[in-house]
Design an enzyme around this catalytic site. Structure first.
Site, PDB file in Angstrom:
ATOM      1  N   LEU A  18       0.835  -1.206   0.000  1.00 27.19           N
ATOM      2  CA  LEU A  18       0.000   0.000   0.000  1.00 27.19           C
ATOM      3  C   LEU A  18       0.874   1.262   0.000  1.00 27.19           C
ATOM      4  O   LEU A  18       0.590   2.227  -0.712  1.00 27.19           O
ATOM      5  CB  LEU A  18      -0.908  -0.013   1.238  1.00 27.19           C
ATOM      6  CG  LEU A  18      -1.811   1.201   1.393  1.00 27.19           C
ATOM      7  CD1 LEU A  18      -2.901   1.191   0.332  1.00 27.19           C
ATOM      8  CD2 LEU A  18      -2.449   1.238   2.780  1.00 27.19           C
ATOM      9  N   ARG A  47       9.805  -3.503   8.731  1.00 27.55           N
ATOM     10  CA  ARG A  47      10.637  -4.539   9.316  1.00 27.55           C
ATOM     11  C   ARG A  47      11.848  -4.866   8.436  1.00 27.55           C
ATOM     12  O   ARG A  47      12.841  -5.386   8.897  1.00 27.55           O
ATOM     13  CB  ARG A  47       9.784  -5.802   9.481  1.00 27.55           C
ATOM     14  CG  ARG A  47      10.205  -6.601  10.698  1.00 27.55           C
ATOM     15  CD  ARG A  47       9.549  -7.920  10.735  1.00 27.55           C
ATOM     16  NE  ARG A  47       8.104  -7.782  10.555  1.00 27.55           N
ATOM     17  CZ  ARG A  47       7.229  -8.508  11.218  1.00 27.55           C
ATOM     18  NH1 ARG A  47       7.612  -9.368  12.101  1.00 27.55           N
ATOM     19  NH2 ARG A  47       5.941  -8.383  10.968  1.00 27.55           N
ATOM     20  N   ASP A  89      10.712  -3.547  14.565  1.00 25.54           N
ATOM     21  CA  ASP A  89       9.798  -4.679  14.679  1.00 25.54           C
ATOM     22  C   ASP A  89       8.547  -4.142  15.370  1.00 25.54           C
ATOM     23  O   ASP A  89       8.584  -3.752  16.540  1.00 25.54           O
ATOM     24  CB  ASP A  89      10.474  -5.774  15.522  1.00 25.54           C
ATOM     25  CG  ASP A  89       9.525  -6.936  15.807  1.00 25.54           C
ATOM     26  OD1 ASP A  89       8.344  -6.846  15.426  1.00 25.54           O
ATOM     27  OD2 ASP A  89       9.969  -7.919  16.423  1.00 25.54           O
ATOM     28  N   LYS A 178     -13.037   8.409  -3.788  1.00 27.16           N
ATOM     29  CA  LYS A 178     -13.064   8.237  -5.250  1.00 27.16           C
ATOM     30  C   LYS A 178     -13.926   9.338  -5.884  1.00 27.16           C
ATOM     31  O   LYS A 178     -14.997   9.674  -5.370  1.00 27.16           O
ATOM     32  CB  LYS A 178     -13.616   6.853  -5.622  1.00 27.16           C
ATOM     33  CG  LYS A 178     -12.605   5.733  -5.322  1.00 27.16           C
ATOM     34  CD  LYS A 178     -13.055   4.415  -5.898  1.00 27.16           C
ATOM     35  CE  LYS A 178     -12.153   3.279  -5.464  1.00 27.16           C
ATOM     36  NZ  LYS A 178     -10.880   3.205  -6.186  1.00 27.16           N
ATOM     37  N   GLU A 212     -13.086  -7.282  -9.598  1.00 28.48           N
ATOM     38  CA  GLU A 212     -11.634  -7.141  -9.763  1.00 28.48           C
ATOM     39  C   GLU A 212     -11.098  -8.290 -10.616  1.00 28.48           C
ATOM     40  O   GLU A 212     -11.568  -9.423 -10.475  1.00 28.48           O
ATOM     41  CB  GLU A 212     -10.942  -7.188  -8.406  1.00 28.48           C
ATOM     42  CG  GLU A 212     -11.302  -6.031  -7.512  1.00 28.48           C
ATOM     43  CD  GLU A 212     -10.455  -6.046  -6.248  1.00 28.48           C
ATOM     44  OE1 GLU A 212      -9.302  -5.597  -6.326  1.00 28.48           O
ATOM     45  OE2 GLU A 212     -10.934  -6.524  -5.220  1.00 28.48           O
ATOM     46  N   HIS A 236     -15.997  -0.596   2.305  1.00 27.62           N
ATOM     47  CA  HIS A 236     -16.128   0.194   1.077  1.00 27.62           C
ATOM     48  C   HIS A 236     -17.563   0.204   0.533  1.00 27.62           C
ATOM     49  O   HIS A 236     -18.112   1.250   0.220  1.00 27.62           O
ATOM     50  CB  HIS A 236     -15.233  -0.373  -0.032  1.00 27.62           C
ATOM     51  CG  HIS A 236     -13.771  -0.368   0.291  1.00 27.62           C
ATOM     52  ND1 HIS A 236     -13.170   0.611   1.011  1.00 27.62           N
ATOM     53  CD2 HIS A 236     -12.782  -1.242  -0.041  1.00 27.62           C
ATOM     54  CE1 HIS A 236     -11.866   0.355   1.117  1.00 27.62           C
ATOM     55  NE2 HIS A 236     -11.611  -0.767   0.486  1.00 27.62           N
ATOM     56  N   LYS A 326     -12.825 -11.289  -6.497  1.00 20.04           N
ATOM     57  CA  LYS A 326     -11.497 -11.252  -7.124  1.00 20.04           C
ATOM     58  C   LYS A 326     -11.459 -12.282  -8.249  1.00 20.04           C
ATOM     59  O   LYS A 326     -12.254 -13.207  -8.281  1.00 20.04           O
ATOM     60  CB  LYS A 326     -10.430 -11.575  -6.081  1.00 20.04           C
ATOM     61  CG  LYS A 326     -10.367 -10.506  -4.981  1.00 20.04           C
ATOM     62  CD  LYS A 326      -8.982 -10.362  -4.426  1.00 20.04           C
ATOM     63  CE  LYS A 326      -8.913  -9.323  -3.329  1.00 20.04           C
ATOM     64  NZ  LYS A 326      -8.734  -7.954  -3.796  1.00 20.04           N
TER      65      LYS A 326
HETATM   66  C1  BG6 Z   1      -8.697  -2.616  -0.696  1.00 20.03           C
HETATM   67  C2  BG6 Z   1      -8.818  -4.105  -0.495  1.00 20.03           C
HETATM   68  O1  BG6 Z   1      -9.197  -1.930   0.413  1.00 20.03           O
HETATM   69  O2  BG6 Z   1      -9.410  -2.244  -1.849  1.00 20.03           O
HETATM   70  C3  BG6 Z   1      -8.300  -4.839  -1.711  1.00 20.03           C
HETATM   71  O3  BG6 Z   1      -8.103  -4.486   0.656  1.00 20.03           O
HETATM   72  C4  BG6 Z   1      -8.995  -4.355  -2.953  1.00 20.03           C
HETATM   73  O4  BG6 Z   1      -8.453  -6.230  -1.570  1.00 20.03           O
HETATM   74  C5  BG6 Z   1      -8.934  -2.848  -3.044  1.00 20.03           C
HETATM   75  O5  BG6 Z   1      -8.351  -4.931  -4.069  1.00 20.03           O
HETATM   76  C6  BG6 Z   1      -9.771  -2.328  -4.193  1.00 20.03           C
HETATM   77  O6  BG6 Z   1      -9.524  -0.971  -4.355  1.00 20.03           O
HETATM   78  P1  BG6 Z   1      -9.692  -0.272  -5.762  1.00 20.03           P
HETATM   79  O7  BG6 Z   1      -9.461   1.177  -5.472  1.00 20.03           O
HETATM   80  O8  BG6 Z   1      -8.666  -0.874  -6.669  1.00 20.03           O
HETATM   81  O9  BG6 Z   1     -11.083  -0.589  -6.194  1.00 20.03           O
END
Ligand code: BG6
Length: 473
Positions: A18, A47, A89, A178, A212, A236, A326
């Site tokens: 991230l 780490r 750590d 977004k 996704e 989300h 996914k």
């Molecule tokens: C994240 C999830 O919060 O959002 C991921 O942990 C997911 O698993 C991602 O792929 C999706 O985000 P975006 O912005 O690509 O739709």
């Protein structure tokens, strides 16, 4: 003009995905946008064994790859110089003394912002380390999912609020940042053609899809504990639902928007546990159990589809269908609002809010077929935001917008603890019912549109998942 305040962003999870993909590019973009007045330094804490120089080289590579701007070498060097790396750590409480020394020596005049870009299972250890080093005079940004269930989230919230104070805690939900999710409010409340009909009398159902193409990739360790429901739906997609369904707040600022969102989340209609299979379908893609760091007998869902109803006068009887998964056939997040038919033979009007990868709005409606009497033709209008706005490339990305909001002390784009608690209350109930009913996971092939079983949420009601073939160009 006020002298920009010094701010230091300390990222726990500084060598994670991230941070490289989203956070560091967001920091660069803030500087590159030319509007950023703040003086922001970054201390990435991780780490992995490396020094700041090696870290900067990695950071540069990711920023070049992920920034929405064409990177400028001089600016990149300036931004890079503001980034340093500190090895720690995260579970070793005593080690935070060293971090505290560094922050006191090199960032003494800065406002501290801690970013927990790690799995929620580490939130408590980090907070203990921060307290023991006396560093809690800071703001903190927390990634989702916040907690693993209602009880755990409440306990965690107690720890964090006691350490930092409620107004210093920022729960990030990047879907709220977004562009097209923020646009929902403008579309709803600034158009007479929509504002008056946004209710059960005119809307038949609403569908929210976040599909996704990617699988779990390198995140199997985290994902296998979480699954599609906790990873995407509880946060989300419930947040998106709350923005779509809220009653117009009297005051959009001063917490009015969040209160209206909270009302939606509190009005999620409880689901009868014995009837769970009519409300929830969960699936797992073939091959998931062989992904790195995933248990070989894992029963974690990588796909979830559900139907929810809201107990509010505005939405009586209107189903909201939500699905995410996914390894599907496409990457696409969109919201489809299906209006009621005006006659038995008419096609319903559709409003499609395209969130990603294309950003835009599409409206389907009926006209008379040219040259014919008594026959209707569905036509559409579309507004492609991602191609019509010449400066689209310069539209801030979610993380950039939210990071900037926290730097400015603006809570309005973050989810609030009350909302998270209400989402967990509903999620807990539904996940428990699912487990108790012993529902099997539906398998699906990678690259497919998900398990066929998802249809069973809609077919008894003579509805179907809508796929509007909209390619915005
Ligand atoms: C994240 C999830 O919060 O959002 C991921 O942990 C997911 O698993 C991602 O792929 C999706 O985000 P975006 O912005 O690509 O739709």
């Amino acid at each position: 003009m006020n002298k920009p305040t010094l701010q230091t962003l300390v990222i726990f999870g500084g060598s994670g995905d991230l941070t490289f993909r989203k956070l560091l590019p967001a920091v660069y973009n803030l500087y590159a946008s030319g509007k950023f007045e703040q003086n922001l330094q970054v201390v990435a804490v991780g780490r992995r064994d490396m020094d700041s120089q090696a870290y900067r080289e990695l950071a540069d590579k990711w920023i070049r790859e992920q920034s929405r701007f064409k990177t400028d070498d001089t600016l990149l060097r300036q931004v890079s110089e503001r980034i340093s790396y500190y090895r720690l750590d995260l579970q070793a409480e005593a080690a935070y003394q060293g971090l505290a020394r560094l922050l006191r020596q090199e960032h003494a005049d800065s406002r501290l912002i801690f970013y927990y870009a790690v799995s929620p299972s580490l939130f408590e250890s980090i907070t203990k380390g921060v307290i023991s080093a006396g560093l809690q005079d800071a703001s903190v940004i927390l990634e989702k999912p916040f907690g693993s269930d209602l009880e755990n989230a409440r306990q965690l919230n107690g720890v964090l609020e006691a350490a930092f104070g409620r107004d210093k805690v920022y729960h990030i939900d990047h879907y709220l940042g977004k562009e097209m999710v923020r646009n929902i409010l403008a579309v709803r409340f600034h158009n007479a053609i929509f504002s008056g009909i946004w209710n059960y009398q005119h809307i038949d159902n609403i569908q929210i899809t976040a599909a996704e193409e990617d699988g779990v990739g390198t995140r199997g360790g985290y994902y296998d504990q979480s699954g599609a429901f906790r990873d995407m739906v509880q946060n989300h997609l419930f947040q998106v639902l709350s923005v779509l369904a809220l009653d117009e707040p009297g005051d959009m600022d001063n917490g009015g928007l969040q209160k209206a969102q909270l009302q939606v989340l509190k009005s999620l209609h409880p689901i009868d546990p014995w009837d769970i299979s009519h409300y929830l379908v969960m699936g797992q893609y073939d091959g998931y159990q062989s992904e790195p760091k995933v248990r070989p007998d894992s029963q974690t869902a990588t796909y979830a589809a559900l139907k929810v109803l809201l107990d509010t006068p505005r939405w009586q009887g209107v189903p909201f269908y939500i699905r995410t998964g996914k390894k599907l056939d496409r990457r696409e997040t969109e919201i489809i609002i299906e209006f009621k038919r005006t006659g038995p033979d008419d096609l319903p009007d559709l409003l499609v809010i395209k969130v990603q990868p294309d950003e835009g709005i599409y409206l389907r409606f009926n006209v008379k077929t040219p040259g014919e009497q008594g026959s209707l033709l569905p036509v559409h209008m579309d507004y492609c935001q991602s191609c019509n706005l010449r400066n689209y490339q310069n539209t801030p990305e979610a993380y950039e917008r939210l990071l900037n909001a926290c730097i400015q002390g603006d809570h309005s784009m973050f989810s609030q603890w009350d909302q998270i608690e209400a989402s967990w209350q509903f999620a807990n109930q539904i996940l428990q019912a699912w487990t108790e009913a012993g529902q099997p996971l539906a398998g699906y092939a990678p690259g497919s549109s998900g398990p066929d079983e998802a249809k069973r949420l809609l077919t008894p009601e003579q509805r179907e998942w809508l796929k509007v073939d909209v390619t915005l160009e």
